[in-house]
Write a protein that holds these residues in place. Structure first.
Motif, PDB file in Angstrom:
ATOM      1  N   PHE A 104       0.835  -1.206   0.000  1.00 20.07           N
ATOM      2  CA  PHE A 104       0.000   0.000   0.000  1.00 20.07           C
ATOM      3  C   PHE A 104       0.864   1.248   0.000  1.00 20.07           C
TER       4      PHE A 104
ATOM      5  N   GLU B 142       2.043   1.735  -3.501  1.00 20.57           N
ATOM      6  CA  GLU B 142       0.972   2.240  -4.335  1.00 20.57           C
ATOM      7  C   GLU B 142       1.043   3.767  -4.420  1.00 20.57           C
TER       8      GLU B 142
ATOM      9  N   SER C  53      -3.855  -7.122  -2.657  1.00 18.63           N
ATOM     10  CA  SER C  53      -3.976  -5.674  -2.540  1.00 18.63           C
ATOM     11  C   SER C  53      -4.898  -5.123  -3.622  1.00 18.63           C
TER      12      SER C  53
ATOM     13  N   GLU D 143      -8.332  -3.108  -3.027  1.00 19.83           N
ATOM     14  CA  GLU D 143      -8.690  -1.801  -3.567  1.00 19.83           C
ATOM     15  C   GLU D 143      -9.993  -1.846  -4.337  1.00 19.83           C
TER      16      GLU D 143
END
Lengths: 510, 322
Positions: free
Chosen positions: A377, A380, A435, A439
């Motif tokens: 994250f 990201e 992940s 999302e």
């Protein structure tokens, strides 16, 4: 029609698989359970002699024929440079070593590995009296003593067997009379005593011969064979203990050789000596059955996995379990309807659990995925492209694993070290996929799929680490045909998935 | 109904069968595999190809503004998009609504999404490069990004959608539309129209094009959970045109079992958004009707009319009797 086709094919595969398995269990005696162990006895004869210089050396040594109640797993003859032949005249089996030129002390070995097998028959012996017997007669003074004794005993017996038994009792009596005393004279050991008993019995026209028994007693070394006596009652040979007259063989003995010929004959050498040692070890039934089946000349065993080198065998022990895991996935996805990341990823995780043990593997998996997700994250927010980001996650996973291994090792938990074989590419993909799902569909969906994968991996591990299944697929790889058959059938399974019953529960309410 | 006896009432799978509910395994084995040849999948999986084909066939689709195939083109994008205040970015190989980004307005280099989020040009570029690298495509193969006309949905649906465009999903089998529903986005589905993401499914009567009750997360609902709008009783305009369009999509790709997604634009009328070669099974929940009787009926027909209006008529017959 393809459904019928699939069913016929599945039936055929199942039939072939089960038939092969049945054959191996019933005919070859391969065990269905992995725990069965059998005792294996190794009897070793060590022959020692001094070779004469400049003469050819020939050694004749009596070795067992297939002994009753035991299976011969293997035989080795150890003698460097010696030529070896064996022959079997139907009664005695002999090994013949020969060499043209040698000198000094020589040591030859003969080794036989035996496994108890109640069904094993002794090699058929000639039953009649035409068995070669030596015609060594008793010397004159003994002959007279023997006759006197025989006349006495004969009146108190009904047939050859009771006669021989009564005779042996007299000969071994604690309070011997003068005849017995005479007959017992200058007998230096049990070997000579057995020969003497045979000679006395012959004097009474009873067909008799000496036997040599090897006693299976663990860790017996430098032992010798036990002489025994056999008489022919007109139909079969009866074994008698020369020291007591009791019939039968001791329970833990095998017949090494029959007849009064010497056990060891050496030409071109002197001071010949034989020592016998016995060792017991247990071995898996599987290996024994496999060796026995090979002895039986079964084509199937020639092409078994046991014919591979041990290292390759060990790879297949793992590899053959993968179909079980794959079948489990098919079942959990198509019949139950569980969702996982990737199709066979849980199986790879399960294989990794084999290295780490279950609990530790699950802890490790959760730890790595959680830490990896956190870092993912963070990545990201750096807006990296897909492939570099995957690579970054992979690198981080490996660093995390290394850190965890070092930490746990320092803490004295050496389990952490074995985690090094965890498939990190799989972990990196899992983290990436999770992940993304996180999302796109929210944490609930991500956790659901994550736990789905973990649950399948745990079930996969449990089924793939079962000793029983591992044994079955390795010894009976044909059973995978049955697994294949069921996989094919599930490939045409059009019924509802278990979780669909839940999904459509709204429709059921209506 | 007592036709099946006590077993059918107690054993859930027998009840589902009695209700004619199509399961995932049966869909794959009996409909998707036999009726959809593998070689044709690219026509529906690649939205660019579908769009090109639809234009060729004269089926109305949202206009394509730009295609981004290589990273380098991202730089050019602000210039390309300059004439368009609102647009949609989507991966050509996306599925399940993943990777779709809807921009409703912009001001000095910032893009405002329908969700209220504001993106910079860099953010948009990153999203597109993610699409290019295959993040949203099946199997992670490299993809391209489509930028297209943003649908202004018909005000008819204003009451039953939240932050997104409701679409009409029609399952077509052997060229005959068999079942339809409206998928209305909710706050939970984040403006997306997939039922498993939390969108509301509303059953549509095949004969009249009128909506009835809806289903939200497996529960029957009468009102939209966010807007409170009544779900039942909406009469979808151009219903026969929509059915005709769905039937023609079948001829266009040559697949026997597809899902057609259609949106109703305020100005342009029905537009075909995308096709699906493995339409989901949630439509059965939304319509509270099993697909199986209709599919099996059509499967049993030896002859399916070539003429599209005849097929639309057949669709209504099937809906009436099964």
């Amino acid at each position: 029609m393809s459904k019928l086709h699939v069913r016929l094919l599945a039936a055929l595969l199942t039939a072939v698989g089960l038939a092969l398995c049945y054959y191996k269990v019933e005919i070859l005696g391969l065990p269905l359970l992995p725990t069965e162990q059998a005792e294996v006895w190794t009897v070793e004869a060590r022959i020692e002699f001094k070779a004469r210089r400049d003469t050819a050396v020939k050694v004749q040594f009596a070795i067992p024929r297939a002994p009753r109640g035991y299976t011969v797993l293997d035989e080795n003859f150890v003698a460097s440079d010696y030529g070896l032949t064996t022959d079997d005249n139907g009664l005695r089996r002999q090994a013949r070593w020969a060499i043209r030129e040698t000198h000094g002390w020589q040591v030859l070995y003969y080794r036989i590995h035996l496994a108890k097998d109640p069904t094993a028959e002794a090699a058929p012996l000639p039953t009649g009296v035409d068995v070669p017997v030596d015609t060594q007669n008793l010397p004159e003074p003994l002959q007279a003593a023997a006759r006197g004794l025989l006349n006495e005993v004969r009146s108190k017996s009904a047939d050859d067997v009771t006669f021989a038994q009564a005779l042996l009792q007299r000969l071994n009596a604690a309070d011997p009379d003068s005849n017995v005393n005479l007959l017992r004279q200058d007998v230096s050991g049990p070997d000579e005593w057995a020969r003497r008993v045979v000679a006395i019995l012959r004097e009474a026209d009873v067909s008799a011969r000496p036997l040599y028994l090897a006693t299976l007693k663990d860790n017996a070394s430098r032992g010798s064979l036990t002489p025994w006596v056999e008489i022919f009652d007109g139909e079969s040979w009866i074994d008698l203990n020369p020291a007591t007259g009791e019939a039968g063989l001791p329970g833990d003995a095998i017949v090494w050789t029959v007849g009064s010929e010497p056990l060891l004959e050496i030409t071109g050498g002197k001071n010949g000596r034989v020592e016998y040692s016995v060792r017991r070890h247990s071995q898996e039934m599987t290996l024994i059955a496999e060796q026995r089946a090979r002895k039986m000349g079964s084509r199937i065993m020639e092409f078994s996995l046991f014919s591979l080198p041990v290292k390759t065998q060990n790879v297949y022990r793992v590899l053959l379990l993968v179909p079980i895991g794959a079948f489990l996935i098919v079942f959990l996805r198509n019949v139950v309807g569980l969702q996982t990341f990737g199709t066979f990823m849980p199986i790879l995780i399960a294989l990794a659990f084999r290295e780490t043990q279950l609990l530790w593997g699950v802890v490790m998996f959760c730890l790595l995925v959680a830490l990896g997700l956190l870092l993912r994250f963070y990545l990201e927010s750096l807006k990296l492209l897909l492939v570099p980001r995957l690579a970054a996650v992979l690198i981080i996973v490996i660093l995390l694993m290394a850190t965890v291994s070092v930490m746990t090792y320092k803490l004295g938990l050496d389990r952490g070290v074995s985690v090094a074989l965890f498939p990190m590419v799989i972990m990196a993909m899992t983290i990436e996929r999770m992940s993304m799902v996180w999302e796109e569909f929210g944490p609930a969906e991500a956790l659901k799929q994550g736990f789905g994968s973990l649950a399948v991996a745990v079930l996969g591990y449990l089924s793939m680490s079962s000793d029983y299944l591992g044994h079955l697929v390795f010894v009976f790889p044909e059973l995978l045909l049955v697994v294949l058959a069921f996989t094919l059938l599930l490939g045409r399974y059009t019924g509802y998935r278990l979780l669909e019953l839940w999904r459509f529960r709204g429709a059921l309410k209506g | 109904m007592r036709a099946g006896g006590w077993k059918d009432r107690i054993l859930p799978w027998r009840r589902l069968r009695t209700l004619g509910i199509l399961g995932m395994n049966e869909r794959n084995a009996d409909f998707v595999l036999p009726y959809n040849p593998r070689s044709l999948y690219q026509l529906v999986d690649d939205k660019r190809k579908t769009k090109a084909l639809a234009i060729e066939y004269g089926i109305p689709v949202p206009r394509l503004y730009a295609v981004v195939e290589i990273e380098h083109q991202i730089e050019d994008l602000p210039r390309l998009l300059a004439p368009h205040g609102e647009f949609v970015v989507k991966p050509a190989h996306g599925s399940g609504g993943e990777g779709i980004l809807v921009v409703e307005s912009r001001s000095d280099g910032r893009y405002r999404r329908t969700s209220g989020l504001v993106m910079t040009e860099e953010d948009l570029g990153h999203h597109i490069s993610n699409i290019l690298s295959g993040m949203y495509s099946l199997g992670g193969i490299p993809d391209c990004a489509l930028v297209e006309y943003r649908v202004n949905f018909d005000p008819l649906f204003a009451e039953v959608s939240y932050l997104g465009v409701p679409d009409i999903r029609i399952v077509v089998f052997r060229g005959v539309p068999v079942m339809a529903m409206i998928r209305a986005p909710t706050r939970l589905s984040d403006g997306k129209a997939n039922l498993h993401q939390g969108a509301v499914g509303v059953g549509v009567d095949m004969i009249t094009g009128r909506t009835y009750h809806g289903v939200w997360r497996e529960c029957r609902v009468e009102e939209h959970p966010d807007t409170g709008g009544e779900l039942a009783g909406i009469r979808i305009p151009h219903w026969d045109d929509i059915l005709t369009m769905a039937a023609r999509c079948n001829d266009m790709v040559g697949m026997g079992y597809i899902g057609v997604d259609i949106v109703l634009d305020r100005d342009l009328g029905p537009l075909m958004l995308e096709l699906n070669a493995r339409p989901g099974l949630s439509i059965q929940l939304a319509t509270r009707t099993g697909l199986l009787p209709r599919l099996r009926y059509l499967e049993g027909l030896r002859h399916i009319p070539l003429d599209v209006p005849e097929r639309v008529a057949l669709a209504k017959t099937v809906a009436r009797c099964c």
